[in-house]
Scaffold this motif. Structure first.
Motif, PDB file in Angstrom:
ATOM      1  N   LEU A 439       0.809  -1.217   0.000  1.00  0.00           N
ATOM      2  CA  LEU A 439       0.000   0.000   0.000  1.00  0.00           C
ATOM      3  C   LEU A 439       0.846   1.273   0.000  1.00  0.00           C
ATOM      4  CD1 LEU A 439      -2.796  -1.026   2.544  1.00  0.00           C
ATOM      5  CD2 LEU A 439      -2.702  -1.417   0.079  1.00  0.00           C
ATOM      6  N   GLY A 440       2.025   1.217  -0.587  1.00  0.00           N
ATOM      7  CA  GLY A 440       2.881   2.393  -0.659  1.00  0.00           C
ATOM      8  C   GLY A 440       3.846   2.539   0.489  1.00  0.00           C
ATOM      9  N   TYR A 441       3.783   1.639   1.470  1.00  0.00           N
ATOM     10  CA  TYR A 441       4.651   1.719   2.646  1.00  0.00           C
ATOM     11  C   TYR A 441       5.798   0.715   2.526  1.00  0.00           C
ATOM     12  CZ  TYR A 441       0.792   4.260   4.870  1.00  0.00           C
ATOM     13  OH  TYR A 441      -0.186   5.165   5.161  1.00  0.00           O
ATOM     14  N   ASN A 442       6.974   1.114   2.988  1.00  0.00           N
ATOM     15  CA  ASN A 442       8.088   0.167   3.095  1.00  0.00           C
ATOM     16  C   ASN A 442       7.801  -0.876   4.166  1.00  0.00           C
ATOM     17  OD1 ASN A 442       9.523   3.035   2.415  1.00  0.00           O
ATOM     18  ND2 ASN A 442      10.526   1.354   1.354  1.00  0.00           N
ATOM     19  N   GLU A 443       7.249  -0.408   5.298  1.00  0.00           N
ATOM     20  CA  GLU A 443       6.851  -1.296   6.400  1.00  0.00           C
ATOM     21  C   GLU A 443       5.415  -0.961   6.769  1.00  0.00           C
ATOM     22  OE1 GLU A 443       8.605  -3.515   8.447  1.00  0.00           O
ATOM     23  OE2 GLU A 443      10.615  -3.355   7.594  1.00  0.00           O
ATOM     24  N   PHE A 444       4.575  -1.987   6.891  1.00  0.00           N
ATOM     25  CA  PHE A 444       3.173  -1.770   7.220  1.00  0.00           C
ATOM     26  C   PHE A 444       2.782  -2.688   8.361  1.00  0.00           C
ATOM     27  CE2 PHE A 444      -1.483  -2.048   6.285  1.00  0.00           C
ATOM     28  CZ  PHE A 444      -1.754  -0.698   6.440  1.00  0.00           C
ATOM     29  N   TYR A 445       2.253  -2.101   9.440  1.00  0.00           N
ATOM     30  CA  TYR A 445       1.869  -2.849  10.634  1.00  0.00           C
ATOM     31  C   TYR A 445       0.351  -2.819  10.793  1.00  0.00           C
ATOM     32  CZ  TYR A 445       6.809  -2.180  11.786  1.00  0.00           C
ATOM     33  OH  TYR A 445       8.185  -2.145  11.748  1.00  0.00           O
ATOM     34  N   LEU A 446      -0.243  -3.979  10.976  1.00  0.00           N
ATOM     35  CA  LEU A 446      -1.664  -4.075  11.279  1.00  0.00           C
ATOM     36  C   LEU A 446      -1.821  -4.493  12.732  1.00  0.00           C
ATOM     37  CD1 LEU A 446      -1.388  -5.055   8.086  1.00  0.00           C
ATOM     38  CD2 LEU A 446      -3.834  -5.422   8.389  1.00  0.00           C
ATOM     39  N   VAL A 447      -2.559  -3.703  13.477  1.00  0.00           N
ATOM     40  CA  VAL A 447      -2.817  -4.016  14.877  1.00  0.00           C
ATOM     41  C   VAL A 447      -4.299  -3.816  15.154  1.00  0.00           C
ATOM     42  CG1 VAL A 447      -0.506  -3.466  15.735  1.00  0.00           C
ATOM     43  CG2 VAL A 447      -2.187  -1.655  15.526  1.00  0.00           C
ATOM     44  N   LYS A 448      -4.782  -4.505  16.142  1.00  0.00           N
ATOM     45  CA  LYS A 448      -6.188  -4.402  16.511  1.00  0.00           C
ATOM     46  C   LYS A 448      -6.351  -3.388  17.628  1.00  0.00           C
ATOM     47  CE  LYS A 448      -7.332  -9.126  15.139  1.00  0.00           C
ATOM     48  NZ  LYS A 448      -7.903 -10.434  15.553  1.00  0.00           N
TER      49      LYS A 448
END
Length: 499
Positions: A439-448
């Motif tokens: 999505l355009g990010y080098n690093e992408f974090y998904l958290v709840k």
């Protein structure tokens, strides 16, 4: 032209001019229509038909058949007005507290602040350790060894058969100068999890302070109210910022007193939005101390990213940086991009074939940025443009509020049906999902969101009562490990990503 229209408006003839133009346009269109209807097949020429067909083909249409819109960033005054300095934000906060008669000392809202900061500093060590390790690796990989010109007395005896009798010295390479800009979503939906978001923000800025990385943290929301004079600065075809405000909520450039005040207000906002039991007699609302430009609004993420072109250029020049990081923390998709339309010019403009799915071409710093849509895909393309133009590293934190948001974001990333069981197992293990180049990010974090995103920093050491049973000790240890897992994984990965 715009200049002629403005001149006509200034001498009071604009209305008359528009009325005349409209009548002329109506007359011409009706005349052309009559001529078209009276034409027979013999009167029509092949050249005319081909010309009309070619004119339609010249229109720039996207994959859905919509005419692409064209916009440019508004003037410097409007962009500067959307960026709120910390001094101006402080004035707004003081005015709000005066009007609501809110007293920080008497309210008790700062209770536990010092203990909380001790826990934050301990937790931030994970990121600091990872960052320092990678910085040391960078220096040693690029180390240079050179002769000093001085004799190595341990090798002098071998001068007849050994040329290497001079002492050597190893010079480590200079580490890169890092910098960071953070954009924090202050939309209304973030109210459910802003407590945990600010908790992570405390860890990020503490990490930056610990390794001497300059940083600016902006909130983005829709809290700006423009005057009539400021609205007049918009030109037809400008990108509509839609009352976006970017208040600077904390920065490494602040003086010590201002920095401590910024931390204090962040803690107050955290306390005011933390879940409390119904019997708790201490209750606060951030409406009693928020500045006007940081009030809850919508999500102008795409506008904020476009304006970030300006923020990043100024920040890099001010700090002379080698490596720059842009961090975005949000819980949803951006508002749609819109163009400022001067309705006074509608009568003399060609109608635009568009829909909500249409694309847009935005002029940024003299270069054209072609966007496939004005929402999700636009966000990805703007981020990729920022990475390419400014050579920066982008890191995204997505905080899902509900199970639907979690599934929707995973489907968006993979553009297909995903195995939720696989990702849920990963989340259960690490308390976050980490992805690269998404999505355009080098690093992408998904958290709840909610309690899963809460990082308990009040107590770093594992403690139980002396008379606790084995079962109580085991339960307390499991709870302790679970609370620390999110912080450890996030902060370790974050320290590695920015190094």
């Amino acid at each position: 032209s715009d200049k002629q229209v403005k001149e006509l408006m200034s001498i009071g003839k604009h209305a008359k001019y528009l009325e005349k133009s409209k009548k002329k346009s109506t007359k011409n269109s009706s005349t052309d229509k009559d001529k078209e209807e009276n034409l027979t097949d013999e009167d029509r020429s092949l050249t005319d038909d081909l010309q009309r067909k070619s004119e339609r083909e010249l229109i720039d249409l996207d994959e859905f058949g919509n005419q692409s819109q064209f916009a440019r960033l508004p003037c410097k005054e409007l962009i500067d007005n959307s960026i709120v300095s910390f001094e101006k934000l402080t004035e707004q906060r003081n005015k709000t507290m005066l009007e609501t008669e809110f007293n920080i000392k008497d309210s008790g809202i700062m209770e536990g602040f010092e203990e909380y900061m001790i826990g934050v500093k301990k937790s931030a060590r994970f990121a600091i350790k990872e960052f320092e390790l990678r910085k040391a690796a960078y220096q040693w990989q690029r180390a240079a060894t050179a002769k000093t010109g001085s004799l190595d007395m341990n090798k002098v005896h071998s001068y007849k058969y050994n040329e290497e009798i001079f002492a050597r010295v190893t010079k480590l390479a200079n580490a890169k100068n890092h910098g960071m800009i953070m954009l924090i979503d202050y939309s209304g939906s973030m109210g459910m999890t802003i407590c945990q978001v600010i908790d992570q923000l405390f860890h990020l800025v503490t990490f930056c302070k610990g390794v001497n990385i300059p940083f600016d943290v902006y909130a983005f929301t829709t809290g700006t109210r423009l005057t009539d004079e400021q609205l007049y600065l918009y030109r037809d075809g400008d990108l509509n910022l839609e009352h976006m405000s970017l208040p600077l909520i904390i920065s490494s450039s602040l003086k010590k007193g201002q920095y401590d005040e910024a931390l204090k207000f962040l803690y107050m906002k955290k306390q005011a939005n933390s879940p409390r039991p119904h019997y708790d007699d201490q209750w606060w609302s951030d409406y009693t101390f928020n500045g006007k430009s940081e009030e809850w609004g919508s999500t102008p993420l795409n506008n904020a990213l476009l304006v970030s072109h300006t923020l990043i250029k100024k920040f890099k020049a001010r700090h002379n940086l080698d490596k720059m990081n842009l961090i975005v923390l949000s819980d949803g998709d951006s508002n749609h991009l819109r163009i400022w339309n001067n309705k006074a010019l509608d009568a003399i403009k060609l109608p635009l074939q568009k829909s909500w799915r249409g694309g847009m071409t935005v002029q940024v710093d003299g270069k054209l940025l072609r966007l496939k849509d004005v929402s999700r895909r636009a966000t990805t393309q703007i981020l990729e443009s920022l990475r390419k133009r400014h050579q920066i590293n982008t890191i995204g934190f997505f905080v899902s509020q509900q199970a639907y948001d979690w599934r929707s974001k995973l489907n968006e990333i993979h553009a297909e049906w995903v195995d939720l069981k696989k990702f849920n197992m990963e989340y259960k293990k690490n308390k976050c999902i980490t992805m690269k180049n998404k999505l355009g990010y080098n690093e992408f974090y998904l958290v709840k969101g909610g309690k899963d995103f809460s990082a308990d920093t009040s107590e770093e050491d594992f403690r139980v009562k002396e008379e606790a049973s084995n079962v109580q000790i085991r339960t307390a240890f499991k709870k302790f490990s679970k609370n620390k897992k999110l912080n450890k994984v996030l902060m370790t990965n974050f320290g590695r990503a920015v190094a």
